[in-house]
Design a protein around this motif. Structure first.
Motif, mmCIF file in Angstrom:
data_model
loop_
_atom_site.group_PDB
_atom_site.id
_atom_site.type_symbol
_atom_site.label_atom_id
_atom_site.label_comp_id
_atom_site.label_asym_id
_atom_site.label_seq_id
_atom_site.Cartn_x
_atom_site.Cartn_y
_atom_site.Cartn_z
ATOM 1 N N LEU A 295 34.094 35.095 72.371
ATOM 2 C CA LEU A 295 33.849 33.664 72.508
ATOM 3 C C LEU A 295 33.533 33.275 73.947
ATOM 4 O O LEU A 295 32.807 32.319 74.195
ATOM 5 C CB LEU A 295 35.053 32.873 72.014
ATOM 6 N N ARG B 151 31.786 35.029 75.804
ATOM 7 C CA ARG B 151 30.563 35.767 76.114
ATOM 8 C C ARG B 151 30.836 36.792 77.221
ATOM 9 O O ARG B 151 30.081 36.915 78.192
ATOM 10 C CB ARG B 151 29.443 34.809 76.539
ATOM 11 N N LYS C 209 42.479 28.667 74.179
ATOM 12 C CA LYS C 209 41.380 27.971 73.490
ATOM 13 C C LYS C 209 40.602 27.096 74.474
ATOM 14 O O LYS C 209 39.390 27.215 74.590
ATOM 15 C CB LYS C 209 41.990 27.124 72.375
ATOM 16 N N PHE D 277 36.806 27.577 76.001
ATOM 17 C CA PHE D 277 35.754 26.628 75.625
ATOM 18 C C PHE D 277 35.218 25.865 76.831
ATOM 19 O O PHE D 277 34.016 25.740 77.010
ATOM 20 C CB PHE D 277 36.301 25.649 74.584
ATOM 21 N N ASP D 278 36.121 25.343 77.649
ATOM 22 C CA ASP D 278 35.696 24.480 78.751
ATOM 23 C C ASP D 278 36.617 24.701 79.955
ATOM 24 O O ASP D 278 37.531 23.917 80.202
ATOM 25 C CB ASP D 278 35.744 23.017 78.280
ATOM 26 N N HIS E 154 33.153 35.806 63.779
ATOM 27 C CA HIS E 154 32.515 34.598 64.315
ATOM 28 C C HIS E 154 31.376 34.127 63.422
ATOM 29 O O HIS E 154 31.090 32.937 63.313
ATOM 30 C CB HIS E 154 32.000 34.861 65.740
ATOM 31 N N THR F 156 33.099 32.135 60.063
ATOM 32 C CA THR F 156 33.924 30.925 60.045
ATOM 33 C C THR F 156 33.623 30.018 61.229
ATOM 34 O O THR F 156 33.075 30.457 62.236
ATOM 35 C CB THR F 156 35.425 31.274 60.054
ATOM 36 N N ASP F 157 34.004 28.743 61.099
ATOM 37 C CA ASP F 157 33.840 27.767 62.174
ATOM 38 C C ASP F 157 35.172 27.333 62.750
ATOM 39 O O ASP F 157 35.244 26.322 63.444
ATOM 40 C CB ASP F 157 33.100 26.529 61.641
ATOM 41 N N ARG F 158 36.235 28.070 62.400
ATOM 42 C CA ARG F 158 37.541 27.691 62.957
ATOM 43 C C ARG F 158 38.126 28.854 63.735
ATOM 44 O O ARG F 158 38.155 29.982 63.244
ATOM 45 C CB ARG F 158 38.494 27.261 61.838
ATOM 46 N N LEU F 159 38.635 28.558 64.919
ATOM 47 C CA LEU F 159 39.103 29.611 65.817
ATOM 48 C C LEU F 159 40.245 30.426 65.203
ATOM 49 O O LEU F 159 40.218 31.656 65.219
ATOM 50 C CB LEU F 159 39.531 28.991 67.148
ATOM 51 N N SER G 119 27.327 22.161 79.750
ATOM 52 C CA SER G 119 28.291 23.032 80.425
ATOM 53 C C SER G 119 29.132 23.847 79.452
ATOM 54 O O SER G 119 29.858 24.739 79.861
ATOM 55 C CB SER G 119 29.198 22.208 81.332
ATOM 56 N N VAL G 120 29.090 23.536 78.152
ATOM 57 C CA VAL G 120 29.914 24.309 77.206
ATOM 58 C C VAL G 120 29.051 24.953 76.133
ATOM 59 O O VAL G 120 27.886 24.612 75.940
ATOM 60 C CB VAL G 120 31.001 23.435 76.528
ATOM 61 N N ASP G 121 29.671 25.923 75.424
ATOM 62 C CA ASP G 121 29.015 26.653 74.342
ATOM 63 C C ASP G 121 29.298 25.904 73.036
ATOM 64 O O ASP G 121 30.417 25.925 72.537
ATOM 65 C CB ASP G 121 29.603 28.069 74.309
ATOM 66 N N ASP H 109 28.444 26.577 70.100
ATOM 67 C CA ASP H 109 28.689 27.447 68.945
ATOM 68 C C ASP H 109 30.163 27.836 68.830
ATOM 69 O O ASP H 109 30.547 28.545 67.912
ATOM 70 C CB ASP H 109 27.840 28.728 69.042
ATOM 71 N N PHE H 110 30.965 27.399 69.783
ATOM 72 C CA PHE H 110 32.392 27.733 69.771
ATOM 73 C C PHE H 110 33.009 27.230 68.461
ATOM 74 O O PHE H 110 32.719 26.119 68.026
ATOM 75 C CB PHE H 110 33.070 27.061 70.969
ATOM 76 N N PRO H 111 33.863 28.069 67.824
ATOM 77 C CA PRO H 111 34.383 27.667 66.511
ATOM 78 C C PRO H 111 35.473 26.601 66.575
ATOM 79 O O PRO H 111 36.633 26.873 66.309
ATOM 80 C CB PRO H 111 34.923 28.984 65.933
ATOM 81 N N VAL H 112 35.087 25.389 66.935
ATOM 82 C CA VAL H 112 36.010 24.255 66.944
ATOM 83 C C VAL H 112 35.321 23.036 66.337
ATOM 84 O O VAL H 112 34.098 22.938 66.361
ATOM 85 C CB VAL H 112 36.478 23.887 68.379
ATOM 86 N N GLN I 194 31.911 21.243 62.628
ATOM 87 C CA GLN I 194 31.800 22.164 63.765
ATOM 88 C C GLN I 194 30.813 21.556 64.760
ATOM 89 O O GLN I 194 29.806 20.967 64.368
ATOM 90 C CB GLN I 194 31.345 23.543 63.272
ATOM 91 N N ILE I 195 31.092 21.692 66.034
ATOM 92 C CA ILE I 195 30.395 20.891 67.036
ATOM 93 C C ILE I 195 28.908 21.193 67.188
ATOM 94 O O ILE I 195 28.165 20.338 67.663
ATOM 95 C CB ILE I 195 31.105 21.009 68.409
ATOM 96 N N GLN J 35 26.979 21.358 64.808
ATOM 97 C CA GLN J 35 26.302 20.598 63.761
ATOM 98 C C GLN J 35 26.310 19.100 64.035
ATOM 99 O O GLN J 35 26.044 18.296 63.151
ATOM 100 C CB GLN J 35 26.955 20.904 62.408
#
Lengths: 311, 285
Positions: free
Chosen positions: A43, A45, A181, A185-186, A236, A239-242, B114-116, B118-121, B165-166, B168
């Motif tokens: 995730l 990368r 998480k 992500f950020d 990955h 699914t769309d949930r971590l 600045s963010v990805d 495709d991240f699964p959240v 999911q973000i 989308q």
């Protein structure tokens, strides 16, 4: 055709609950521990960082071999963890210092450290019982031979090591789930909220290094990369949930391990050969599961995308 | 669409940073009431300065725009304020204290790229992240934290997309998600990096309304902005930036042709020089 099938079944009839059972347990533990930390590498990368660290722990291991003369010791883990974190730090430092991109600086650091490790291992092999071939593909088949007596049971040492690292990884991910998480992500936002993304980065790198060491004897230094990355990349796509992704990655890794050992016995038998290397077959199976997902995956798969375009 | 260029403006030929002209003089004493007070801040990347001697006080309860050409250091300014980029020199105070003591009073909206994505959240997950700093280390996210996040999604008008999911979400919806995340931080000072970049007209209106709501609640918003057409309409105060603060003060006073020329001037000079050269060439043949 039926004779091929019969030959495969015949080969599995020699399945030994104690021997093959422990090999499968070791494979499953290794795959699960790898998938846990591998999910975050994918995730972020940073899949190549998994590659780099798993190679770079080799000098740490070799130094520990040379110093202690044994393969099972805490210093060995510490040496590997230090080597792993140093790789991450060197990579960052070289990238920050000049006109070297991350890929190149990683390439410089881990190949250099791997080469140093290889030289040391060859040197150590004269003094310690250590097979340089183990670096390449591990020795998971030897799992049941080296046991430790725990509470009246003979448990393979490798299984204990892998189990410990799996528990460590699970504890860290469960306790620091939201921290991992958000910093994956950020990282900038995480840092402004007081969750130091750099600290989380090095924590993850340390876990990757420890996992790489634990997996070293089972699947070797090279194939551990497959166990870190491939099940996580497959999950990955599904699914769309971590949280689901991490669970799926562990499951897919475990399935690859079981299929890997069964396949290592049964597949060569189908063509009349002796059983082959389990670790190699584990990695191959995880690749196969990935390929199936790429083609047949429910949402991101090629077929479903083709169907979506035609409808 | 304008995007942030990797090349600092001053390394381009013709772009000479202009000396600072500060219209507002009472801000010079760096009052502790100021939500953000920057004193002689210089920031450099690899020893190349990106921001020079930035010295300003942001007045409380105002919508403050930051404008300037690509590479003027607009993003760098807000990142340096939050210690995300090291400062070469200078001092930053948030409500009179260093940033690290006031981080919970500062909300951040980073650039969308600045963010990805495709991240699964889900959108709700991302908004809940704004709360993580208050939840504290090791502690899990609870239902009440998600309720706060859901409220924020309602405020920005996309509560129905909470579980999507973000990747989308549309660009505008992604931007609204980021704003909702800043809202749950319940900050007093918001630093926003191009919230209006590549959003639809409806989202732009929604963001403006949100900014005005925040101002009514006494919050201060510092917004990096690209569209000079809407500057007077959206912002009370303005910071014109091109490596240095070219001008800073109430929009009505500093949003002038002269200041704009000083801010974007380098490029205009370059263009007119090129036109002149072309004209000479044309006359000769």
């Amino acid at each position: 055709m039926s004779s091929v099938f019969e030959r495969m079944l015949e080969s599995l009839r020699n399945w030994n609950g104690a021997l093959d059972g422990w090999i499968v347990v070791a494979g499953v533990l290794c795959a699960a521990a790898c998938a846990l930390v591998g999910s975050f590498l994918v995730l972020r990368r940073m899949s190549m960082m998994g590659d780099a660290i798993s190679h770079a722990v080799l000098p740490g291991l070799a130094v520990a071999f040379l110093m202690t003369g044994s393969r099972a010791s805490l210093p060995m883990f510490m040496g590997a963890a230090i080597a792993g974190v140093l790789t991450a730090m060197f990579t960052e430092w070289i990238r920050g210092a000049g006109k070297v991109d991350e890929g190149a600086s990683m390439g410089v650091v881990f190949t250099a450290l791997f080469a140093l490790g290889l030289l040391l291992v060859v040197q150590a092999a004269d003094h310690v019982d250590l097979d340089p071939g183990c670096v390449l593909y591990g020795a998971i088949e030897l799992t049941p031979l080296d046991t430790v007596r725990v509470g009246g049971y003979d448990i393979p040492r490798v299984v204990l090591t892998l189990g410990t690292v799996l528990v460590l990884n699970l504890t860290c991910v469960l306790l620091l789930y939201k921290e991992l998480k958000i910093s994956s992500f950020d990282p900038a936002l995480a840092t402004t909220l007081g969750i130091n993304a750099r600290l989380m980065h090095y924590l993850l790198m340390t876990l990757v290094a420890l996992t790489a060491v634990a997996a070293f004897e089972s699947v070797g230094n090279i194939l551990v990369v497959a166990m870190l990355i491939v099940p996580a990349a497959t999950a990955h796509l599904l699914t769309d949930r971590l949280s689901v992704m991490i669970g799926l990655a562990m499951l897919l890794g475990a399935v690859s391990a079981v299929l890997g050992h069964v396949g290592a016995i049964a597949l060569p038998a189908a063509f009349g050969y002796e059983s082959t290397n389990t670790a190699g077959m584990m990695a191959l199976m995880s690749g196969l599961l990935f390929a199936l997902t790429i083609v047949f995956g429910p949402r991101h798969g090629l077929l479903s995308r083709l169907r979506a375009r035609n409808s | 669409m304008l995007t942030e260029s990797a090349i600092p403006a001053a390394t381009r030929p013709g772009a000479v940073p202009q000396p600072s002209v500060t219209v507002e003089t009472e801000g010079r004493d760096h009052s502790p009431d100021s939500p953000l007070s920057i004193h002689d801040m210089t920031v450099a990347y690899h020893r190349k300065p990106v921001l020079w001697d930035v010295d300003l006080d942001v007045p409380p309860g105002k919508l403050v725009g930051i404008v300037g050409p690509n590479g003027a250091g607009k993003s760098t300014l807000i990142k340096a304020v939050m210690d995300l980029i090291p400062r070469t020199s200078g001092r930053v105070r948030i409500f009179g204290e260093p940033y690290r003591k006031q981080r919970h009073r500062v909300g951040y909206v980073p650039q969308r790229e600045s963010v990805d994505w495709d991240f699964p959240v889900s959108a709700l997950d991302v908004v809940t992240m704004g709360r993580y700093g208050r939840i504290g280390w090791f502690k899990p996210v609870l239902r009440r934290h998600r309720e706060i996040a859901r409220h924020a999604l309602e405020r920005v008008g996309i509560a129905d997309l909470a579980h999507r999911q973000i990747s989308q979400l549309s660009g505008g919806q992604q931007q609204r998600t980021f704003l909702a995340r800043a809202l749950v931080q319940e900050a007093d000072l918001y630093l926003m990096d191009e919230p209006f970049a590549a959003v639809d007209a409806a989202t732009e209106k929604a963001i403006v309304r949100l900014l005005q709501d925040l101002r009514s609640a006494g919050k201060t918003c510092l917004v990096v902005h690209h569209d000079l057409q809407t500057v007077s309409e959206y912002f009370d105060h303005l910071i014109l930036l091109n490596m240095r603060v070219v001008a800073h003060g109430p929009t009505a006073e500093v949003f002038t042709h002269e200041n704009l020329h000083k801010t974007y001037g380098g490029r205009l000079t370059l263009l007119s020089e090129a036109a002149e050269a072309l004209g000479r060439e044309a006359r000769r043949t």
